[in-house]
Design a protein around this motif. Structure first.
Motif, mmCIF file in Angstrom:
data_model
loop_
_atom_site.group_PDB
_atom_site.id
_atom_site.type_symbol
_atom_site.label_atom_id
_atom_site.label_comp_id
_atom_site.label_asym_id
_atom_site.label_seq_id
_atom_site.Cartn_x
_atom_site.Cartn_y
_atom_site.Cartn_z
ATOM 1 N N MET A 1 0.839 -1.172 0.000
ATOM 2 C CA MET A 1 0.000 0.000 0.000
ATOM 3 C C MET A 1 0.888 1.240 0.000
ATOM 4 O O MET A 1 1.913 1.281 0.663
ATOM 5 C CB MET A 1 -0.902 -0.011 1.238
ATOM 6 N N ARG A 2 0.471 2.238 -0.748
ATOM 7 C CA ARG A 2 1.239 3.476 -0.810
ATOM 8 C C ARG A 2 1.114 4.258 0.490
ATOM 9 O O ARG A 2 0.128 4.172 1.203
ATOM 10 C CB ARG A 2 0.730 4.358 -1.944
ATOM 11 N N ASP A 3 2.125 5.060 0.767
ATOM 12 C CA ASP A 3 2.076 5.919 1.948
ATOM 13 C C ASP A 3 1.141 7.103 1.719
ATOM 14 O O ASP A 3 0.578 7.646 2.662
ATOM 15 C CB ASP A 3 3.468 6.448 2.295
ATOM 16 N N GLU A 4 0.983 7.513 0.441
ATOM 17 C CA GLU A 4 0.179 8.702 0.140
ATOM 18 C C GLU A 4 -0.610 8.474 -1.144
ATOM 19 O O GLU A 4 -0.101 7.923 -2.109
ATOM 20 C CB GLU A 4 1.115 9.899 -0.029
ATOM 21 N N TYR A 5 -1.865 8.881 -1.156
ATOM 22 C CA TYR A 5 -2.713 8.780 -2.337
ATOM 23 C C TYR A 5 -3.195 10.165 -2.711
ATOM 24 O O TYR A 5 -3.442 10.998 -1.849
ATOM 25 C CB TYR A 5 -3.927 7.878 -2.061
ATOM 26 N N ASP A 6 -3.363 10.404 -4.013
ATOM 27 C CA ASP A 6 -3.836 11.706 -4.503
ATOM 28 C C ASP A 6 -5.287 11.563 -4.954
ATOM 29 O O ASP A 6 -5.577 10.929 -5.956
ATOM 30 C CB ASP A 6 -2.951 12.181 -5.659
ATOM 31 N N PHE A 7 -6.198 12.159 -4.204
ATOM 32 C CA PHE A 7 -7.621 12.117 -4.539
ATOM 33 C C PHE A 7 -8.104 13.457 -5.082
ATOM 34 O O PHE A 7 -9.306 13.688 -5.183
ATOM 35 C CB PHE A 7 -8.448 11.755 -3.300
ATOM 36 N N SER A 8 -7.209 14.333 -5.447
ATOM 37 C CA SER A 8 -7.593 15.677 -5.901
ATOM 38 C C SER A 8 -8.438 15.633 -7.179
ATOM 39 O O SER A 8 -9.234 16.530 -7.417
ATOM 40 C CB SER A 8 -6.362 16.549 -6.122
ATOM 41 N N GLY A 9 -8.301 14.606 -7.985
ATOM 42 C CA GLY A 9 -9.092 14.497 -9.214
ATOM 43 C C GLY A 9 -10.320 13.623 -9.050
ATOM 44 O O GLY A 9 -11.047 13.370 -10.011
ATOM 45 N N GLY A 10 -10.594 13.195 -7.826
ATOM 46 C CA GLY A 10 -11.711 12.292 -7.580
ATOM 47 C C GLY A 10 -13.057 13.014 -7.611
ATOM 48 O O GLY A 10 -13.146 14.230 -7.475
ATOM 49 N N ILE A 11 -14.103 12.235 -7.834
ATOM 50 C CA ILE A 11 -15.464 12.786 -7.804
ATOM 51 C C ILE A 11 -16.282 11.986 -6.792
ATOM 52 O O ILE A 11 -15.979 10.831 -6.505
ATOM 53 C CB ILE A 11 -16.153 12.736 -9.187
ATOM 54 N N LYS A 12 -17.329 12.613 -6.261
ATOM 55 C CA LYS A 12 -18.189 11.933 -5.309
ATOM 56 C C LYS A 12 -18.991 10.869 -6.028
ATOM 57 O O LYS A 12 -19.352 11.019 -7.191
ATOM 58 C CB LYS A 12 -19.142 12.925 -4.650
ATOM 59 N N ASN A 13 -19.284 9.789 -5.320
ATOM 60 C CA ASN A 13 -20.092 8.702 -5.866
ATOM 61 C C ASN A 13 -21.525 9.202 -6.056
ATOM 62 O O ASN A 13 -22.198 9.548 -5.087
ATOM 63 C CB ASN A 13 -20.063 7.516 -4.906
ATOM 64 N N PRO A 14 -22.019 9.249 -7.289
ATOM 65 C CA PRO A 14 -23.377 9.757 -7.523
ATOM 66 C C PRO A 14 -24.470 8.790 -7.067
ATOM 67 O O PRO A 14 -25.637 9.150 -7.032
ATOM 68 C CB PRO A 14 -23.417 9.946 -9.038
ATOM 69 N N TYR A 15 -24.108 7.575 -6.704
ATOM 70 C CA TYR A 15 -25.086 6.565 -6.310
ATOM 71 C C TYR A 15 -25.287 6.482 -4.796
ATOM 72 O O TYR A 15 -26.135 5.749 -4.323
ATOM 73 C CB TYR A 15 -24.683 5.198 -6.861
ATOM 74 N N VAL A 16 -24.517 7.236 -4.055
ATOM 75 C CA VAL A 16 -24.636 7.230 -2.602
ATOM 76 C C VAL A 16 -25.828 8.091 -2.206
ATOM 77 O O VAL A 16 -25.988 9.212 -2.680
ATOM 78 C CB VAL A 16 -23.349 7.762 -1.940
ATOM 79 N N ARG A 17 -26.685 7.548 -1.338
ATOM 80 C CA ARG A 17 -27.834 8.306 -0.864
ATOM 81 C C ARG A 17 -27.383 9.432 0.054
ATOM 82 O O ARG A 17 -26.339 9.346 0.693
ATOM 83 C CB ARG A 17 -28.780 7.393 -0.089
ATOM 84 N N GLN A 18 -28.214 10.462 0.111
ATOM 85 C CA GLN A 18 -27.923 11.588 0.986
ATOM 86 C C GLN A 18 -27.885 11.101 2.427
ATOM 87 O O GLN A 18 -28.741 10.346 2.864
ATOM 88 C CB GLN A 18 -29.004 12.652 0.821
ATOM 89 N N GLN A 19 -26.886 11.547 3.158
ATOM 90 C CA GLN A 19 -26.753 11.131 4.547
ATOM 91 C C GLN A 19 -27.821 11.791 5.408
ATOM 92 O O GLN A 19 -28.341 12.852 5.092
ATOM 93 C CB GLN A 19 -25.384 11.513 5.088
ATOM 94 N N LYS A 20 -28.118 11.155 6.509
ATOM 95 C CA LYS A 20 -29.051 11.714 7.471
ATOM 96 C C LYS A 20 -28.251 12.364 8.586
ATOM 97 O O LYS A 20 -27.111 11.993 8.851
ATOM 98 C CB LYS A 20 -29.954 10.620 8.032
ATOM 99 N N THR A 21 -28.864 13.319 9.235
ATOM 100 C CA THR A 21 -28.234 14.022 10.337
ATOM 101 C C THR A 21 -28.774 13.477 11.651
ATOM 102 O O THR A 21 -29.978 13.308 11.808
ATOM 103 C CB THR A 21 -28.541 15.532 10.243
ATOM 104 N N THR A 22 -27.890 13.206 12.577
ATOM 105 C CA THR A 22 -28.299 12.751 13.895
ATOM 106 C C THR A 22 -28.638 13.961 14.747
ATOM 107 O O THR A 22 -27.849 14.894 14.848
ATOM 108 C CB THR A 22 -27.171 11.943 14.562
#
Length: 81
Positions: free
Chosen positions: A1-22
């Protein structure tokens, strides 16, 4: 496993449902009992039923009708539309 990953070009998963607030909310015992009984009848968790009812209120822009008692300063039960 790498020590560092670059997620700067990543996008949010469009299939994830909106989270609920506690939240913490104080409800009358009778109100909770009502939704728990309804939960038994519908086989849905009572918190899901409360959320569905409130979401319906939001969708239909329902607002509570509250009147204040002059004697006690406490709110009376809201009228239902």
């Amino acid at each position: 496993m790498r020590d560092e990953y670059d997620f700067s070009g990543g996008i949010k998963n469009p299939y994830v449902r909106q989270q609920k607030t506690t939240v913490t909310i104080r409800l009358d015992t009778a109100t909770v009992d009502y939704f728990k009984k309804l939960s038994d009848e519908t086989s849905m968790p009572y918190q899901t039923l409360i959320n569905a009812y409130l979401a319906d209120c939001v969708a239909h822009k329902r607002r509570p009708s509250i009147t204040w008692s002059e004697e006690s300063g406490a709110a009376a039960q809201p009228a239902h539309a």
